[in-house]
Design a protein around this motif. Structure first.
Motif, mmCIF file in Angstrom:
data_model
loop_
_atom_site.group_PDB
_atom_site.id
_atom_site.type_symbol
_atom_site.label_atom_id
_atom_site.label_comp_id
_atom_site.label_asym_id
_atom_site.label_seq_id
_atom_site.Cartn_x
_atom_site.Cartn_y
_atom_site.Cartn_z
ATOM 1 N N ALA A 1 41.392 97.427 7.168
ATOM 2 C CA ALA A 1 41.219 97.741 8.435
ATOM 3 C C ALA A 1 39.725 98.445 8.522
ATOM 4 N N GLY A 2 39.275 99.049 7.453
ATOM 5 C CA GLY A 2 37.779 99.501 7.636
ATOM 6 C C GLY A 2 37.013 98.387 7.686
ATOM 7 N N VAL A 3 37.090 97.344 7.111
ATOM 8 C CA VAL A 3 36.124 96.233 7.112
ATOM 9 C C VAL A 3 36.150 95.430 8.324
ATOM 10 N N ALA A 4 37.491 95.307 8.791
ATOM 11 C CA ALA A 4 37.730 94.489 9.911
ATOM 12 C C ALA A 4 36.940 95.339 11.148
ATOM 13 N N ARG A 5 37.196 96.677 11.076
ATOM 14 C CA ARG A 5 36.530 97.574 12.124
ATOM 15 C C ARG A 5 35.080 97.101 12.240
ATOM 16 N N MET A 6 34.462 96.697 11.419
ATOM 17 C CA MET A 6 32.883 96.297 11.464
ATOM 18 C C MET A 6 32.800 95.122 12.148
ATOM 19 N N VAL A 7 33.712 94.171 12.163
ATOM 20 C CA VAL A 7 33.821 93.016 12.880
ATOM 21 C C VAL A 7 34.033 93.111 14.401
ATOM 22 N N ILE A 8 34.958 94.049 14.750
ATOM 23 C CA ILE A 8 35.253 94.552 16.042
ATOM 24 C C ILE A 8 34.675 95.855 16.426
ATOM 25 N N SER A 9 33.106 95.700 16.387
ATOM 26 C CA SER A 9 32.454 96.743 16.541
ATOM 27 C C SER A 9 31.631 97.042 17.877
ATOM 28 N N SER A 10 32.281 96.436 18.782
ATOM 29 C CA SER A 10 31.928 96.570 20.194
ATOM 30 C C SER A 10 33.187 96.590 21.078
ATOM 31 N N GLY A 11 33.736 97.902 21.359
ATOM 32 C CA GLY A 11 34.857 97.965 22.010
ATOM 33 C C GLY A 11 34.744 97.240 23.521
ATOM 34 N N ILE B 1 46.174 95.990 11.638
ATOM 35 C CA ILE B 1 45.810 97.107 12.574
ATOM 36 C C ILE B 1 44.661 97.967 12.307
ATOM 37 N N MET B 2 43.927 98.271 13.023
ATOM 38 C CA MET B 2 42.523 98.909 13.015
ATOM 39 C C MET B 2 42.466 100.454 12.335
ATOM 40 N N ASN B 3 43.992 100.873 12.081
ATOM 41 C CA ASN B 3 44.035 102.030 11.552
ATOM 42 C C ASN B 3 44.725 101.698 10.138
ATOM 43 N N ALA B 4 44.049 102.041 8.771
ATOM 44 C CA ALA B 4 44.542 101.737 7.325
ATOM 45 C C ALA B 4 45.924 102.370 7.186
#
Length: 723
Positions: A95-105, A10-13
């Motif tokens: 989650a913090g690193v994965a958010r950089m992958v999904i960086s365009s909602g 999940i994008m929330n750590a």
């Protein structure tokens, strides 16, 4: 492979991994991006391997079903492994690193069209000053109303009025329209002997499709870009994607022009100034494999490439590749690891490689390829020192007589000069001449810097700005402010006094804050519309002006101040890079370095042009100090809006420190920048031997200590900033 249940990152750590049921008829695989319920909300997650994401088992009967699979390609196994490695190495959350992958909602939504607007060619019923400004700014532009308003500096209401009158016309566009295709054989260059040999090896590495970390070590002006472009061409021919990382957005436009001239189409760009629709379009093209070459800042490293075949890190020594907030990663090192997981070559290109990179080459871990001379018969510039203890500028002046004379001669010959001072603004300190009051930032323990062009006092750490007061806030004396020390604006004023007829360009991150402004500056410099360039470290990076024959370094000692453990290396890199701007064409170049410490090893090495001697001395100094690459550093930064709370939390961490033979722990102590953005900061510094399991030590240590909600504890592995 998931079947009836799926574990989600999940994008929330704070939530940790969550398990869900896969409904009948839904197909998911590892890496699928899915929508799942959480209470009354819907959240997004990535399906992950259970073994890599341990969690307490949840009975099948309690699992809620996934709601949908997002219509984008799954995150590849290679990128998932990179996410795990980055989180582990830099002690960050997955989650913090994965958010950089999904960086365009927006990229995660399905196919879409949108309405953009452009000038129709008509005129409004009545021309107002705001409408006139819009006309001047929007010629040739097409974007949404909000984006056009930002470009024109007017309100959206002004533009909607022009829409109603038909002056701005709507255009329906496919958000994900294809990009122009680059061609590998469009405009192949003539390479010299050294370039041909190096490019042949780079092409071979692309063909082999194996992990190969390569250090491309070429003097300034040797044609490193043209050389690695041949590897890019081979990747294009083989239908593989290419990533080129650049350290500064200001470099992008010049690079794009060179790329388009070579390959017939511009690459896809990725940086913070992209509009949301451009970001969405780029992300989807990258994930689908349609994008051929991506040129971007460090965040482009985590995009979900479908078929990556080559990574190039240009100006690989640059410290701007190190992210200083959020996930504190070094893009140069993570690029090498992405190459490892993807099994592709990674090229680190630089005229002044980082000492760590040179060490990796010397020990055989990296392959080193050398371009020893400038392209096209150009020679390296002559370098001379100006001892400021003997050649003192006049009172209130900062440019010595020899440098003044050299600038006059260049102007008379129609040649360009460049003056370098790594300090933005007009003056680094402003005080009251009556009572001595110094203007400090209210949010940071830093002085406010006067920016005379914008008529502001600004903090370069938090961005706080204020207008200079008419009276001293301490003693009330009017008209009493005095500027102390030089910034580039002050140097530009002095140039205007010395050369009143010269056309002067000020080049800093304040003046070149967009690719468009950078392109305008490059066009003016190349077209001979500029006589003298005055700039900060931005001018050290990659610019090529054939008529620029003089470089003056205003204060070569500036970077040696402040106790930075990499100060000598940074100073050498900056001055060597800016010196490399001189004499890149047919005319010989000269570099004049102003210094008060000509005997300092780094200054002497610059004068002698003996890079190897400097690096050897610096290597031995690092070896004896147990510093990188022979030892490891890490910093633990404790902060709070309450000073006492931050100090107590730091002391609790210090009191529970492990006692280890291979890790030395210093502190806690107030950070050099003890107040930053209204948060008080304390720091512990770790110096570990290479054999130490540093990340494991820090994780176990910090897991034993609880903190109040207002306390933040950050970890910086391999720190570059020590403020």
């Amino acid at each position: 492979m998931p079947s009836t249940r799926a574990r989600l990152l999940i994008m929330n750590a704070a939530l940790g991994p969550l398990d869900y049921r896969v409904p009948a008829g839904m197909t998911v695989e590892y890496g699928s991006i899915v929508v799942a319920p959480l209470g009354p909300r819907q959240i997004m997650g990535i399906v992950w391997e259970e073994a890599s994401l341990p969690s307490s088992p949840v009975p099948e009967s309690k699992l809620r079903p996934l709601l949908a699979v997002v219509d984008v390609p799954p995150i590849t196994a290679e990128l998932r492994r990179l996410i795990e490695w980055t989180a582990e190495y830099y002690i960050a959350s997955l989650a913090g690193v994965a958010r950089m992958v999904i960086s365009s909602g927006g990229a995660l939504r399905g196919p879409a069209t949108m309405t953009e607007y452009r000038l129709s060619g008509g005129l409004p019923e009545r021309m107002t000053p705001q409408r006139e400004r819009a006309f001047g700014a929007l010629e040739g532009e097409q974007a949404t109303i909000r984006e056009l308003a930002g470009l024109a500096g007017v309100s959206e209401a002004v533009l909607r009025g022009l829409v109603n009158q038909g002056v701005l016309e709507p255009v329906e566009v496919d958000v994900d329209r294809p990009y122009p295709r680059a061609r590998h054989d469009h405009n192949a260059p003539d390479l010299n002997k050294f370039q041909a040999e190096v490019s042949a090896r780079l092409v071979e590495a692309v063909e082999q499709e194996e992990f190969a970390p390569i250090l491309l070590d070429g003097v300034t002006g040797s044609g490193k870009t043209e050389t690695y472009f041949e590897a890019v061409a081979r990747a294009l021919k083989n239908d593989r994607q290419v990533l080129v990382l650049l350290p500064e957005i200001a470099l992008t436009e010049a690079f794009l022009s060179r790329f388009e001239a070579r390959f017939g189409a511009a690459p896809i760009t990725w940086h913070s100034s992209l509009k949301s629709t451009e970001r969405r379009r780029a992300w989807r093209a990258i994930a689908s494999g349609e994008a051929q070459v991506v040129v971007g800042a460090r965040s482009a490293l985590f995009l979900p490439y479908a078929n990556l075949g080559l990574i190039v890190v240009d100006e690989a020594h640059e410290i701007s590749f190190k992210q200083e907030d959020g996930v504190r990663y070094n893009a140069r090192d993570v690029a090498v690891m992405r190459g490892h997981f993807e099994k592709i070559p990674v090229v680190l290109a630089s005229a002044t490689p980082a000492l760590e990179s040179l060490h990796m080459a010397d020990t055989g871990i990296y392959e080193k390829l050398v371009l020893p001379s400038r392209f096209g018969g150009a020679t390296m510039p002559a370098i001379h020192l100006i001892n400021l203890t003997e050649e003192q500028p006049g009172r209130g002046a900062w440019i010595s007589a020899p440098l003044r004379q050299a600038m006059v001669e260049r102007l008379e010959r129609g040649e360009q000069s460049l003056l370098f001072l790594n300090r933005r603004g007009y003056a680094p300190l402003t005080l009251c001449r009556n009572c001595g009051f110094r203007f400090k930032c209210p949010n940071c323990s830093a002085w406010l810097v006067e920016h005379r062009l914008s008529k502001r006092l600004a903090c370069h750490h938090c961005g706080h700005e204020t207008a200079p007061p008419e009276t001293c806030p301490e003693c009330g004396e009017p008209d009493c402010l005095v500027a102390c020390g030089p910034g580039v604006e002050r140097i530009a004023d002095e140039v205007a006094e010395i050369l009143p007829d010269a056309r002067v360009a000020l080049v800093t991150s304040d003046t070149l804050n967009s690719p468009e402004k950078a392109a305008e500056f490059v066009a003016m410099a190349e077209g001979g519309a500029i006589d003298v360039i005055v700039g900060t470290q931005l001018v050290t990076k990659g610019f090529h002006f054939p008529e620029l024959t003089l470089v003056g370094v205003i204060d070569a000692d500036l970077g040696l101040e402040g106790g930075d453990l990499r100060a000598a290396e940074r100073t050498y890199q900056q001055v060597a890079q800016v010196a490399g701007r001189a004499g890149r064409g047919a005319k010989a170049g000269e570099v004049l370095i102003q210094t008060r410490h000509p005997e300092a090893p780094v200054i002497a090495a610059l004068e002698a042009g003996d890079r190897d001697a400097f690096y050897e001395a610096e290597t031995e100094a690092r070896r004896s100090a147990g510093a990188p690459p022979f030892g490891r550093w890490a910093a633990i930064i404790v902060s709070s809006e309450d000073d006492a709370e931050a100090r107590m939390a730091a002391n609790r961490i210090g009191d529970t420190r492990p006692n280890l033979d291979d890790v030395m722990i210093l502190g806690p102590a107030p950070a050099p920048l003890a107040l930053l953005r209204n948060r008080y900061r304390y720091r512990l510094l770790l110096n570990a031997r290479r054999s130490a399991q540093l990340q494991k030590v820090i994780r176990q240590w910090l897991s034993q200590v609880d903190h109040p909600p207002g306390v933040r504890v950050g970890v910086d592995i391999d720190p570059y900033s020590f403020v």
